[in-house]
Scaffold this motif. Structure first.
Motif, PDB file in Angstrom:
ATOM      1  N   HIS A 128       2.678  65.092 -12.334  1.00  0.00           N
ATOM      2  CA  HIS A 128       3.262  65.784 -13.490  1.00  0.00           C
ATOM      3  C   HIS A 128       4.743  65.480 -13.650  1.00  0.00           C
ATOM      4  CE1 HIS A 128       4.086  68.564 -10.115  1.00  0.00           C
ATOM      5  NE2 HIS A 128       5.170  68.864 -10.792  1.00  0.00           N
ATOM      6  N   THR A 129       5.352  64.818 -12.663  1.00  0.00           N
ATOM      7  CA  THR A 129       6.784  64.503 -12.687  1.00  0.00           C
ATOM      8  C   THR A 129       6.976  63.002 -12.838  1.00  0.00           C
ATOM      9  OG1 THR A 129       7.279  66.380 -11.250  1.00  0.00           O
ATOM     10  CG2 THR A 129       8.941  64.648 -11.374  1.00  0.00           C
ATOM     11  N   TRP A 130       7.965  62.618 -13.650  1.00  0.00           N
ATOM     12  CA  TRP A 130       8.236  61.191 -13.842  1.00  0.00           C
ATOM     13  C   TRP A 130       8.679  60.559 -12.536  1.00  0.00           C
ATOM     14  CZ3 TRP A 130       7.299  58.321 -18.141  1.00  0.00           C
ATOM     15  CH2 TRP A 130       7.707  56.984 -18.085  1.00  0.00           C
ATOM     16  N   LEU A 131       8.137  59.379 -12.230  1.00  0.00           N
ATOM     17  CA  LEU A 131       8.411  58.695 -10.973  1.00  0.00           C
ATOM     18  C   LEU A 131       9.228  57.419 -11.197  1.00  0.00           C
ATOM     19  CD1 LEU A 131       4.893  59.041  -9.305  1.00  0.00           C
ATOM     20  CD2 LEU A 131       6.919  60.479  -8.955  1.00  0.00           C
ATOM     21  N   PRO A 132      10.066  57.042 -10.232  1.00  0.00           N
ATOM     22  CA  PRO A 132      10.904  55.845 -10.386  1.00  0.00           C
ATOM     23  C   PRO A 132      10.119  54.560 -10.596  1.00  0.00           C
ATOM     24  CG  PRO A 132      11.709  57.213  -8.583  1.00  0.00           C
ATOM     25  CD  PRO A 132      10.398  57.789  -9.007  1.00  0.00           C
ATOM     26  N   ALA A 133       8.878  54.497 -10.105  1.00  0.00           N
ATOM     27  CA  ALA A 133       8.079  53.266 -10.219  1.00  0.00           C
ATOM     28  C   ALA A 133       7.348  53.155 -11.550  1.00  0.00           C
ATOM     29  CB  ALA A 133       7.079  53.186  -9.067  1.00  0.00           C
ATOM     30  N   TRP A 134       7.625  54.048 -12.462  1.00  0.00           N
ATOM     31  CA  TRP A 134       6.985  54.004 -13.778  1.00  0.00           C
ATOM     32  C   TRP A 134       7.923  53.354 -14.789  1.00  0.00           C
ATOM     33  CZ3 TRP A 134       4.810  59.698 -14.228  1.00  0.00           C
ATOM     34  CH2 TRP A 134       3.771  59.856 -13.279  1.00  0.00           C
ATOM     35  N   MET A 135       7.409  52.364 -15.504  1.00  0.00           N
ATOM     36  CA  MET A 135       8.197  51.676 -16.539  1.00  0.00           C
ATOM     37  C   MET A 135       7.615  52.006 -17.912  1.00  0.00           C
ATOM     38  SD  MET A 135      10.652  49.712 -17.510  1.00  0.00           S
ATOM     39  CE  MET A 135      11.248  48.759 -16.110  1.00  0.00           C
ATOM     40  N   PRO A 136       8.337  52.766 -18.745  1.00  0.00           N
ATOM     41  CA  PRO A 136       7.817  53.086 -20.079  1.00  0.00           C
ATOM     42  C   PRO A 136       7.735  51.840 -20.952  1.00  0.00           C
ATOM     43  CG  PRO A 136      10.076  53.877 -19.825  1.00  0.00           C
ATOM     44  CD  PRO A 136       9.646  53.367 -18.485  1.00  0.00           C
ATOM     45  N   VAL A 137       6.708  51.797 -21.809  1.00  0.00           N
ATOM     46  CA  VAL A 137       6.541  50.640 -22.694  1.00  0.00           C
ATOM     47  C   VAL A 137       6.325  51.023 -24.154  1.00  0.00           C
ATOM     48  CG1 VAL A 137       5.712  49.057 -20.908  1.00  0.00           C
ATOM     49  CG2 VAL A 137       4.077  50.499 -22.117  1.00  0.00           C
ATOM     50  N   ALA A 138       6.056  52.309 -24.440  1.00  0.00           N
ATOM     51  CA  ALA A 138       5.805  52.702 -25.829  1.00  0.00           C
ATOM     52  C   ALA A 138       5.947  54.210 -25.968  1.00  0.00           C
ATOM     53  CB  ALA A 138       4.409  52.264 -26.277  1.00  0.00           C
ATOM     54  N   THR A 139       6.175  54.672 -27.200  1.00  0.00           N
ATOM     55  CA  THR A 139       6.347  56.087 -27.497  1.00  0.00           C
ATOM     56  C   THR A 139       5.507  56.492 -28.699  1.00  0.00           C
ATOM     57  OG1 THR A 139       7.947  57.808 -28.142  1.00  0.00           O
ATOM     58  CG2 THR A 139       8.366  55.579 -28.949  1.00  0.00           C
ATOM     59  N   ASN A 140       5.122  57.769 -28.734  1.00  0.00           N
ATOM     60  CA  ASN A 140       4.464  58.295 -29.933  1.00  0.00           C
ATOM     61  C   ASN A 140       5.428  59.118 -30.778  1.00  0.00           C
ATOM     62  OD1 ASN A 140       4.733  60.732 -28.592  1.00  0.00           O
ATOM     63  ND2 ASN A 140       2.546  61.220 -28.585  1.00  0.00           N
ATOM     64  N   HIS A 141       6.704  59.107 -30.409  1.00  0.00           N
ATOM     65  CA  HIS A 141       7.758  59.862 -31.104  1.00  0.00           C
ATOM     66  C   HIS A 141       7.488  61.367 -31.082  1.00  0.00           C
ATOM     67  CE1 HIS A 141      10.084  56.481 -32.499  1.00  0.00           C
ATOM     68  NE2 HIS A 141       9.044  55.946 -33.111  1.00  0.00           N
ATOM     69  N   GLY A 142       6.677  61.817 -30.153  1.00  0.00           N
ATOM     70  CA  GLY A 142       6.378  63.247 -30.086  1.00  0.00           C
ATOM     71  C   GLY A 142       6.307  63.757 -28.661  1.00  0.00           C
ATOM     72  N   GLY A 143       7.064  63.162 -27.759  1.00  0.00           N
ATOM     73  CA  GLY A 143       7.046  63.590 -26.373  1.00  0.00           C
ATOM     74  C   GLY A 143       6.031  62.872 -25.519  1.00  0.00           C
ATOM     75  N   GLY A 144       5.364  61.862 -26.077  1.00  0.00           N
ATOM     76  CA  GLY A 144       4.379  61.099 -25.326  1.00  0.00           C
ATOM     77  C   GLY A 144       4.836  59.667 -25.124  1.00  0.00           C
ATOM     78  N   ASN A 145       4.554  59.128 -23.952  1.00  0.00           N
ATOM     79  CA  ASN A 145       4.906  57.748 -23.635  1.00  0.00           C
ATOM     80  C   ASN A 145       3.741  57.041 -22.968  1.00  0.00           C
ATOM     81  OD1 ASN A 145       8.160  57.168 -23.721  1.00  0.00           O
ATOM     82  ND2 ASN A 145       7.711  59.335 -23.431  1.00  0.00           N
ATOM     83  N   LEU A 146       3.643  55.743 -23.206  1.00  0.00           N
ATOM     84  CA  LEU A 146       2.829  54.877 -22.368  1.00  0.00           C
ATOM     85  C   LEU A 146       3.746  54.260 -21.327  1.00  0.00           C
ATOM     86  CD1 LEU A 146       0.610  52.872 -24.906  1.00  0.00           C
ATOM     87  CD2 LEU A 146      -0.097  54.797 -23.463  1.00  0.00           C
ATOM     88  N   PHE A 147       3.261  54.160 -20.086  1.00  0.00           N
ATOM     89  CA  PHE A 147       4.061  53.510 -19.057  1.00  0.00           C
ATOM     90  C   PHE A 147       3.175  52.612 -18.209  1.00  0.00           C
ATOM     91  CE2 PHE A 147       2.581  57.361 -16.918  1.00  0.00           C
ATOM     92  CZ  PHE A 147       2.250  56.911 -15.648  1.00  0.00           C
TER      93      PHE A 147
END
Length: 204
Positions: A128-147
């Protein structure tokens, strides 16, 4: 899939995507940025401290994300069901933001121990917490990300969803970036995408 194979599948898929966009959605194609540079990729890899998968490199070498207009969705939603690709600079900015948010959740010492433990679990593991090994690649402009999950294990490089209120709690959306791009190319050629009156892409 081996690294070279993943890169080849990603490159072939981006070629199919590009042909479709130029023919059917030139405005959506025009919203994509020029290719990232090797310097951009080196900066991204240095920031995350782990090798970038070859298919992620192939994706950013095709287009360094999409331009964000003044209105949500101005560049179209290239990635189903409704995500806009990040440039490398935007990805690194969002990664820092989510890591800063994670630091505000609880006592620092406990958080650091928790993050360290989760960061060493296999890729594809929910958190549930963002981790350093995650690289975001896209957004839904509503609080959601693909990583892309750069932790180790058999699912290294898988693509997952992260939401502001829930974290990353679902199974990977795609096994890797190559599979994501192949899926997009197939869906485009099968006419699953729609175009609005302005010629921008969206998905039912």
């Amino acid at each position: 899939m081996a690294g070279a194979d993943r890169a080849a599948v990603a490159a072939a898929a981006t070629g199919r995507i590009d042909v479709w966009l130029q023919e059917h959605a030139p405005r959506a194609r025009a919203a994509l940025r020029p290719p990232a540079s090797e310097r951009d990729l080196a900066v991204a890899q240095e920031a995350v401290g782990r090798p970038l998968p070859p298919d992620l490199r192939a994706w950013w070498l095709y287009a360094d994300g999409a331009r964000f207009g003044p209105h949500v969705g101005d560049s179209g939603w290239l990635i189903p069901p409704g995500f806009v690709p990040y440039s490398i600079a935007e990805a690194l900015k969002i990664r820092r933001l989510w890591m800063d948010v994670a630091r505000e959740i609880g006592p620092l010492e406990q958080l650091e121990a928790f993050v360290d433990a989760e960061n060493n679990r296999p890729a594809g593991t929910a958190c549930h917490t963002w981790l350093p090994a995650w690289m975001p690649v896209a957004t839904n402009h509503g609080g959601g990300n693909l990583f892309v999950d750069l932790r180790g294990g058999p699912q290294y490089g898988c693509v997952m969803e992260f939401y502001r209120d829930a974290g990353a709690l679902a199974e990977p959306a795609w096994n890797d970036v190559a599979a994501m791009l192949y899926d997009i190319a197939d869906r485009l050629t099968e006419n699953e995408a729609q175009l609005d009156q302005a010629g921008l892409l969206y998905w039912q």
